[in-house]
Design a protein around this motif. Structure first.
Motif, PDB file in Angstrom:
ATOM      1  N   SER A  23       0.801  -1.228   0.000  1.00 39.26           N
ATOM      2  CA  SER A  23       0.000   0.000   0.000  1.00 39.26           C
ATOM      3  C   SER A  23       0.834   1.278   0.000  1.00 39.26           C
ATOM      4  O   SER A  23       0.293   2.374  -0.122  1.00 39.26           O
ATOM      5  CB  SER A  23      -0.951   0.012   1.193  1.00 39.26           C
ATOM      6  OG  SER A  23      -0.222  -0.047   2.397  1.00 39.26           O
ATOM      7  N   SER A  47      -2.223  -1.792  -3.817  1.00 34.24           N
ATOM      8  CA  SER A  47      -3.269  -2.718  -3.381  1.00 34.24           C
ATOM      9  C   SER A  47      -4.214  -3.022  -4.535  1.00 34.24           C
ATOM     10  O   SER A  47      -4.850  -4.074  -4.573  1.00 34.24           O
ATOM     11  CB  SER A  47      -4.064  -2.129  -2.210  1.00 34.24           C
ATOM     12  OG  SER A  47      -3.215  -1.934  -1.104  1.00 34.24           O
ATOM     13  N   THR A  48      -4.318  -2.086  -5.459  1.00 34.32           N
ATOM     14  CA  THR A  48      -5.039  -2.280  -6.710  1.00 34.32           C
ATOM     15  C   THR A  48      -4.076  -1.885  -7.834  1.00 34.32           C
ATOM     16  O   THR A  48      -3.026  -1.299  -7.591  1.00 34.32           O
ATOM     17  CB  THR A  48      -6.317  -1.421  -6.784  1.00 34.32           C
ATOM     18  OG1 THR A  48      -5.964  -0.044  -6.647  1.00 34.32           O
ATOM     19  CG2 THR A  48      -7.296  -1.794  -5.677  1.00 34.32           C
ATOM     20  N   ASP A  49      -4.451  -2.188  -9.045  1.00 35.65           N
ATOM     21  CA  ASP A  49      -3.593  -1.856 -10.181  1.00 35.65           C
ATOM     22  C   ASP A  49      -3.324  -0.355 -10.240  1.00 35.65           C
ATOM     23  O   ASP A  49      -4.177   0.456  -9.893  1.00 35.65           O
ATOM     24  CB  ASP A  49      -4.248  -2.289 -11.490  1.00 35.65           C
ATOM     25  CG  ASP A  49      -4.361  -3.799 -11.618  1.00 35.65           C
ATOM     26  OD1 ASP A  49      -3.747  -4.522 -10.812  1.00 35.65           O
ATOM     27  OD2 ASP A  49      -5.066  -4.250 -12.538  1.00 35.65           O
ATOM     28  N   THR A  67       0.560  -4.368 -11.918  1.00 39.32           N
ATOM     29  CA  THR A  67      -0.058  -5.211 -10.897  1.00 39.32           C
ATOM     30  C   THR A  67       1.040  -5.763 -10.006  1.00 39.32           C
ATOM     31  O   THR A  67       2.040  -6.297 -10.506  1.00 39.32           O
ATOM     32  CB  THR A  67      -0.815  -6.381 -11.554  1.00 39.32           C
ATOM     33  OG1 THR A  67      -1.793  -5.859 -12.449  1.00 39.32           O
ATOM     34  CG2 THR A  67      -1.508  -7.248 -10.509  1.00 39.32           C
TER      35      THR A  67
END
Length: 82
Positions: A23, A47-49, A67
């Motif tokens: 993160s 945490s996300t793309d 990613t």
């Protein structure tokens, strides 16, 4: 860190040790082009793309999807992280 760049699909897939907090990572990015955004060295939440826009030497702009996922090196027999 282990990674794979797919220029055709415009994706970058990175594997980090499972215990890594994704993160708040600060990547150093080396490119063959004029610039990249977000900038190399800026903290990002993976945490996300995350979408990076590359301004190529040709003047074209390409979006790459990055990613980041955890990798259990020990379970996969990878001596890199042991």
């Amino acid at each position: 860190m282990v990674g794979l760049v797919d220029n055709g699909a415009k994706t970058v897939t990175l594997a980090v040790p499972l215990a890594t907090t994704v993160s708040n990572l600060r990547p150093v990015i080396v490119i063959q082009g004029q610039s990249i955004s977000p900038n190399s060295g800026s903290f990002e939440n993976y945490s996300t793309d995350v979408i990076y826009t590359l301004n190529a030497s040709s003047g074209n702009f390409d979006d790459y999807t990055v990613t980041v996922s955890g990798f259990d090196a020990q379970a996969n027999g990878c001596p890199l992280y042991t």
